[in-house]
Design a protein around this motif. Structure first.
Motif, PDB file in Angstrom:
ATOM      1  N   TYR A  40     -70.617  68.450   0.083  1.00  0.00           N
ATOM      2  CA  TYR A  40     -71.709  67.482   0.014  1.00  0.00           C
ATOM      3  C   TYR A  40     -71.407  66.223   0.818  1.00  0.00           C
ATOM      4  N   ILE A  41     -70.174  65.742   0.709  1.00  0.00           N
ATOM      5  CA  ILE A  41     -69.743  64.521   1.416  1.00  0.00           C
ATOM      6  C   ILE A  41     -68.498  64.876   2.204  1.00  0.00           C
ATOM      7  N   LYS A  42     -68.601  64.965   3.518  1.00  0.00           N
ATOM      8  CA  LYS A  42     -67.524  65.565   4.308  1.00  0.00           C
ATOM      9  C   LYS A  42     -66.230  64.759   4.308  1.00  0.00           C
ATOM     10  N   PHE A  43     -66.294  63.440   4.044  1.00  0.00           N
ATOM     11  CA  PHE A  43     -65.042  62.684   4.050  1.00  0.00           C
ATOM     12  C   PHE A  43     -64.404  62.569   2.672  1.00  0.00           C
ATOM     13  N   CYS A  44     -64.891  63.341   1.680  1.00  0.00           N
ATOM     14  CA  CYS A  44     -64.153  63.473   0.423  1.00  0.00           C
ATOM     15  C   CYS A  44     -62.891  64.291   0.693  1.00  0.00           C
ATOM     16  N   PHE A 175     -67.990  59.711  -5.513  1.00  0.00           N
ATOM     17  CA  PHE A 175     -69.180  60.358  -4.961  1.00  0.00           C
ATOM     18  C   PHE A 175     -69.784  61.367  -5.941  1.00  0.00           C
ATOM     19  N   TYR A 176     -68.971  61.941  -6.796  1.00  0.00           N
ATOM     20  CA  TYR A 176     -69.501  62.784  -7.870  1.00  0.00           C
ATOM     21  C   TYR A 176     -70.390  61.948  -8.785  1.00  0.00           C
ATOM     22  N   GLY A 181     -73.430  63.779 -10.658  1.00  0.00           N
ATOM     23  CA  GLY A 181     -72.855  65.021 -11.153  1.00  0.00           C
ATOM     24  C   GLY A 181     -73.629  66.229 -10.658  1.00  0.00           C
ATOM     25  N   GLN A 182     -73.285  67.391 -11.190  1.00  0.00           N
ATOM     26  CA  GLN A 182     -73.959  68.610 -10.745  1.00  0.00           C
ATOM     27  C   GLN A 182     -75.454  68.569 -11.039  1.00  0.00           C
ATOM     28  N   VAL A 251     -66.275  51.091  -1.114  1.00  0.00           N
ATOM     29  CA  VAL A 251     -67.437  51.913  -0.820  1.00  0.00           C
ATOM     30  C   VAL A 251     -68.711  51.129  -1.073  1.00  0.00           C
ATOM     31  N   GLY A 252     -69.546  51.024  -0.070  1.00  0.00           N
ATOM     32  CA  GLY A 252     -70.834  50.359  -0.220  1.00  0.00           C
ATOM     33  C   GLY A 252     -71.704  50.674   0.972  1.00  0.00           C
ATOM     34  N   TYR A 253     -73.005  50.483   0.819  1.00  0.00           N
ATOM     35  CA  TYR A 253     -73.935  50.865   1.876  1.00  0.00           C
ATOM     36  C   TYR A 253     -74.957  49.777   2.125  1.00  0.00           C
ATOM     37  N   ALA A 254     -75.265  49.540   3.386  1.00  0.00           N
ATOM     38  CA  ALA A 254     -76.376  48.669   3.751  1.00  0.00           C
ATOM     39  C   ALA A 254     -77.507  49.578   4.237  1.00  0.00           C
ATOM     40  N   LEU A 255     -78.480  49.794   3.396  1.00  0.00           N
ATOM     41  CA  LEU A 255     -79.558  50.721   3.723  1.00  0.00           C
ATOM     42  C   LEU A 255     -80.504  50.118   4.748  1.00  0.00           C
TER      43      LEU A 255
END
Length: 295
Positions: A40-44, A175-176, A181-182, A251-255
């Protein structure tokens, strides 16, 4: 009728059992899972086990972090001003229940241990030495008649993986939790949110009150919207010859430009090649959320 009564009793016993395991109302139990987060998240990373966890619903708030500052006499941080103007302590965190920022990686780990001791848990971090508090750790100094950029030696920090005390989530755990979660991955909870509100939060020059936006499917708030959060991971970037001062991840995001219906959170994160490392002694818009082992 008897069957309904029986099921009601079972549910009541189960709920009491979960509550007995954790009486902290800011904490929720999250079932672990064997899951390949790299799908799901390639850099995990390549580990596939997510442990059963107790997770803080909200990021650590300014008022909670100030208890730590007061306890250790670090009140000088309240006078913090990066450039003046917008970037002052009170402007960056305008409310007592704003998400706390200006937290270094070192202080995040020390705060986890302090909170663990306050609440009777075994501290999760082994911190080999003390780092004298400074509002700003990096500075130019003269050595042998030359100006050098001084970075103090940070104490070595190791994780006791068996401790039941508070700690920072790993990259896979983060990221989980972010995806919900699932169940969250399956029901794509993020398609139902108004992403424009999250954009405003992510691009603000201040942190908002925790819990201001809709929680994800696990009941975790602000993990996608308020302060960037420290996680337990490292990289050799910026380490120079110092094996302790590895860069860490916040970890943070600027959308931006994602105001579309059916927002795809996995696609959005996957478009990023990697996370941006931070110096473990950097102060800025970096906050924290705690987890602890439930096993």
């Amino acid at each position: 009728m008897k069957k309904k009564l029986y099921m009601a009793i079972i549910q009541l016993v189960f709920s009491v059992f979960l509550f007995a395991k954790s009486e902290n109302k800011n904490e929720i139990f999250v079932n672990g899972l064997n899951i390949n987060m790299q799908e799901y998240i390639k850099f995990c990373d390549s580990t596939t086990e997510i442990k059963d966890l107790y997770v803080q619903r909200y990021e650590v708030t300014r008022s909670e972090y100030e208890e730590y500052l007061n306890n250790f006499g670090y009140n000088k941080l309240k006078d913090y001003s990066k450039d003046g103007g917008l970037f002052t302590y009170n402007n960056m965190m305008p409310y007592p229940d704003s998400a706390a920022v200006l937290i270094t990686f070192y202080d995040a780990c020390k705060y986890c241990n302090w909170r663990s001791e306050q609440e009777g848990f075994e501290p999760a971090y082994i911190i080999e030495d003390e780092l004298p508090f400074a509002v700003k750790y990096f500075q130019w100094k003269q050595e042998n008649g030359e100006w050098v950029y001084y970075v103090p030696k940070m104490p070595e920090i190791r994780l006791n993986e068996k401790a039941n005390g508070y700690r920072l989530p790993t990259i896979n755990e983060y990221f989980y939790l972010l995806l919900g979660g699932q169940e969250g991955i399956d029901n794509k909870w993020w398609e139902e949110i108004d992403i424009t509100k999250y954009e405003f939060f992510a691009n603000s020059h201040f942190t908002n009150k925790v819990g201001s936006l809709k929680a994800n499917s696990l009941g975790v708030y602000d993990i996608f919207s308020n302060a960037p959060e420290w996680i337990w991971a490292d990289t050799n970037t910026y380490s120079r010859d110092d094996s302790i001062n590895y860069a860490k991840y916040a970890v943070g995001y600027a959308l931006r430009e994602e105001s579309l219906p059916n927002f795809n959170l996995i696609r959005y994160i996957s478009n990023k090649k990697s996370l941006s490392p931070k110096s473990p002694l950097e102060r800025g818009f970096i906050g924290m959320r705690m987890v602890r082992n439930a096993e």
